[in-house]
Design an enzyme around this catalytic site. Structure first.
Site, PDB file in Angstrom:
ATOM      1  N   GLN A   4     -54.132  31.335 -46.615  1.00 50.24           N
ATOM      2  CA  GLN A   4     -53.250  30.402 -45.914  1.00 50.24           C
ATOM      3  C   GLN A   4     -53.518  30.549 -44.419  1.00 50.24           C
ATOM      4  O   GLN A   4     -53.853  31.644 -43.946  1.00 50.24           O
ATOM      5  CB  GLN A   4     -51.782  30.679 -46.251  1.00 50.24           C
ATOM      6  CG  GLN A   4     -51.402  30.189 -47.652  1.00 50.24           C
ATOM      7  CD  GLN A   4     -49.970  30.510 -48.021  1.00 50.24           C
ATOM      8  OE1 GLN A   4     -49.694  31.582 -48.522  1.00 50.24           O
ATOM      9  NE2 GLN A   4     -49.073  29.561 -47.776  1.00 50.24           N
ATOM     10  N   SER A   5     -53.353  29.461 -43.671  1.00 53.81           N
ATOM     11  CA  SER A   5     -53.880  29.416 -42.302  1.00 53.81           C
ATOM     12  C   SER A   5     -53.150  30.351 -41.354  1.00 53.81           C
ATOM     13  O   SER A   5     -53.763  30.981 -40.496  1.00 53.81           O
ATOM     14  CB  SER A   5     -53.820  27.981 -41.762  1.00 53.81           C
ATOM     15  OG  SER A   5     -54.609  27.133 -42.561  1.00 53.81           O
ATOM     16  N   THR A   6     -51.832  30.478 -41.478  1.00 56.09           N
ATOM     17  CA  THR A   6     -51.058  31.281 -40.533  1.00 56.09           C
ATOM     18  C   THR A   6     -50.090  32.168 -41.299  1.00 56.09           C
ATOM     19  O   THR A   6     -49.762  31.915 -42.464  1.00 56.09           O
ATOM     20  CB  THR A   6     -50.274  30.391 -39.561  1.00 56.09           C
ATOM     21  OG1 THR A   6     -49.339  29.592 -40.292  1.00 56.09           O
ATOM     22  CG2 THR A   6     -51.209  29.479 -38.773  1.00 56.09           C
TER      23      THR A   6
END
Length: 696
Positions: A20-22
């Site tokens: 997941q990106s963040t």
């Protein structure tokens, strides 16, 4: 069971890749995380045993735009290259990579090693043309999705910013109002005065370091607003730093302007080949949104632009910078105002001598070895400072009373501003102490755990208040925050004598420099070496131009060198006079030596030696020397001196230490020849030696 999955695929590992990106997505979007972990069950359904399934979840919270920080993705690519992986499970193509280059490299490796890719839509074989085409489209759309998301977000932000309604953290001294997009001054008067004091002191000192020094010398604090944590939104008072001053002066929000796009993300490639992202400040003409007079400010837009120009002029690390710059320490009054007439570069002060007490102005080009020029200017600072100071005092003579009175008012205004800041600080500490007291008094005394903590906080608030009061008292004594009536009377008395005020020890060099910069734009220095003059081409602030000239003083050796006329006078007198006579003659004529002393024989003797003036020849044509007489009578020198001392031979001597000059007539010569002929002692070498030694 999917027909693309063969036995040799199940004999290898099945990798389940999670990303997941963040970290915010990991924390708030847990449903997506659970769906990705559920891919392990999908692998079990497709026939992989549990010990052959590996979950890679170390990249949670990492962006997929590049693989530098994704260690699990690197592990995945390496194991696929070693043919250890039979299938790679991911929720969608964007989880594996958001970069087309990384995505297609993974597809190429999977096609060579026979590794399958499995997502929520199905199972794909990269070696198959149709599957490869479909996976390529998924990877391309994954990267395109980033562009679409970014475009939508940035478009929405820019559209809202153009209306002045996009919210972002405001600098200290400004707060958001109740209405959408409204920005107001901080209701805390202490915060407002602290911000106003920064701008006021910057206009006085002309430099950010001057503001920091002013706050530090007076022990003043400056607020900052905390973001995040338990202190979120609260003001924290602390020491003012140079970076904070630069940030305050460069923020257009203080000028009542709404700005969007002052900073922009820039990507670059580091030395080790990695892509690095950084934030770069943009020039004013590149700002995306600029709305002037959007909200109340602490200064006007024109004052803001002037402050930016002052900060730019203060930068001395650019060779083309020829402006005056900020007022700095040092005795050189014309620092930053002088330009070289030969090359146009600035003249910088250099402090020489023991302790740097002898300042000089030197062209900065002289220090560049590649472009050294002997024609560039270097000159004593005192000569230029005194010449210009006299001119300044002449110009300001009619306005001296008004100038001094303005100085008194300015000192009073500065004292009141600092004192007011201290009073508000103490008022804030008193409120905190009273609040701690009320909290302590309202607690149940039997609850000793809470009461003890509140009592300690009350004591700490009282100690902090007392410390601030003591610091204010010391600051008033040391810094002179208040002018007494006696000091005001002294300032008014100095108003009648501006030169005395200019030369007063209480007037610092920085104050004199600020006064000069109010009157002078720049000065071009022309050094005429042949004429021993320096010409100052002054360009006043109003645009007028004036030329001032001053004589260049002699060098130290030239100051003690005798003038040519004096040397010629001694040379003419030495032809017929002794040193004593020459010294007496020069003293009678009222002449002095190069050091201003009366002449003595030793001084005349030194000058004859220094300028190779021969000793005067005062012997007459008919006079003989002692050696000539000794040779004529065939006797020793001692016999001749014996005759002279006994008066048998007439001789003349100008002064002690000079040789004898003998006058010999025919009768005396006959008498002495008879003496020598009849004397047995003079004929004997022993007697002659005794006579020479003075025994006779």
């Amino acid at each position: 069971m999917n027909s693309k999955i063969q036995i040799h695929h199940r004999e290898k590992m099945a990798y389940v890749y999670l990303r997941q990106s963040t970290m915010a997505q990991v924390y708030h979007h847990q449903e997506s995380t659970q769906r990705q972990y559920a891919l392990k069950d999908r692998a079990l359904e497709l026939g992989w045993p549990p010990d052959q399934i590996r979950v890679l979840d170390a990249d949670l919270g990492q962006s997929g735009t590049q693989m530098n920080n994704r260690q699990d993705f690197k592990t995945l690519v390496a194991d696929v290259s070693l043919e250890k992986v039979g299938a790679v499970f991911a929720l969608e193509a964007s989880r594996l990579s958001r970069s087309c280059s990384d995505w297609h490299r993974l597809l190429e490796i999977c096609s060579l090693t026979g590794t399958l890719l499995v997502d929520a839509d199905g199972c794909y074989d990269p070696a198959d043309f149709n599957d490869q085409l479909l996976l390529g489209l998924k990877g391309t759309m994954s990267q395109a999705e980033l562009h679409f998301i970014r475009a939508r977000l940035q478009g929405g932000k820019r559209n809202k910013a153009q209306r002045g309604e996009l919210r972002f953290p405001l600098p200290v001294g400004l707060v958001y109002g109740d209405e959408p997009g409204s920005i107001l001054l901080d209701p805390d008067i202490e915060v407002q005065n602290a911000v106003r004091l920064v701008f006021a002191i910057f206009r006085q000192t002309g430099s950010a370091y001057g503001v920091v020094r002013y706050f530090s010398e007076r022990n003043l604090n400056f607020p900052r607003r905390a973001y995040g944590g338990i202190w979120n939104g609260k003001l924290i008072w602390g020491q003012l730093t140079h970076g904070r001053v630069i940030g305050v002066l460069g923020n257009p929000s203080y000028a009542g302007a709404y700005v969007f796009g002052r900073y922009r993300g820039i990507k670059s490639i580091s030395t080790d080949g990695q892509v690095q992202a950084r934030v770069q400040r943009q020039p004013m003409d590149s700002w995306l949104v600029l709305i002037q007079q959007h909200h109340p400010g602490y200064l006007s837009w024109d004052d803001y632009l002037e402050n930016q120009q002052m900060l730019e002029r203060n930068q001395t690390n650019t060779p083309e910078q020829c402006s005056s710059g900020a007022v700095r320490e040092g005795r050189a009054l014309l620092q930053g105002l002088l330009l070289c007439a030969h090359c146009g570069r600035k003249l910088s002060p250099r402090y020489t001598g023991n302790g740097g007490i002898h300042p000089i102005y030197e062209c900065t080009r002289r220090k560049e070895d590649a472009r050294y020029s002997a024609q560039c200017v270097t000159i004593q600072a005192d000569l230029l400072d005194q010449t210009l100071s006299h001119r300044i005092l002449e110009i300001l003579q009619p306005e001296q009373v008004e100038i001094a009175l303005r100085a008194v008012k300015e000192l009073e205004r500065r004292s009141q501003a600092v004192d007011q800041q201290w009073r508000m600080r103490i008022e804030r500490l008193e409120y905190q102490a009273q609040l701690a007291q009320r909290r302590y008094e309202e607690v149940d005394p039997s609850n000793r755990l809470v009461a003890g903590t509140l009592e300690r906080r009350w004591n700490e608030a009282l100690v902090e208040l007392k410390t601030a009061q003591e610091e204010l008292h010391q600051s008033r004594q040391q810094q002179g925050l208040e002018l007494t009536e006696e000091q005001k009377a002294q300032m008014r008395s100095l108003a009648k004598d501006l030169p005395k005020l200019w030369k007063s020890p209480t007037t610092s060099a920085q104050d004199r420099k600020r006064m000069l910069r109010l009157l002078i734009n720049d000065i071009t220095v022309e050094k005429r070496r042949a004429e021993r003059k320096v010409v100052l081409h002054i360009r006043w602030q109003g645009g007028a131009v004036e030329n001032l000239s001053a004589d260049i003083p002699l060098a130290a050796p030239d100051k003690v060198r005798s003038p040519e006329a004096l040397v010629n006078r001694i040379r003419s007198l030495a032809a017929a006079m002794t040193d004593v006579q020459i010294a007496a003659t020069l003293n009678q004529e009222g002449l002095l030596s190069a050091k201003g002393q009366r002449f003595t024989p030793s001084i005349v003797k030194w000058m004859r030696y220094r300028y190779e003036i021969p000793t005067p020849s005062l012997k007459g044509n008919d006079e003989l020397t002692v050696r000539q007489v000794a040779d004529r009578f065939a006797v020793s020198l001692g016999v001749v001196y014996y005759w002279i001392e006994r008066g048998h031979l007439p001789a003349r001597r100008v002064e002690p230490g000079f040789p004898y000059w003998i006058t010999l007539c025919a009768e005396k010569e006959a008498e002495l020849r008879a003496w020598v002929a009849n004397s047995n002692r003079l004929k004997s070498p022993t007697i002659q030696n005794a006579a020479a030694s003075g025994a006779i």
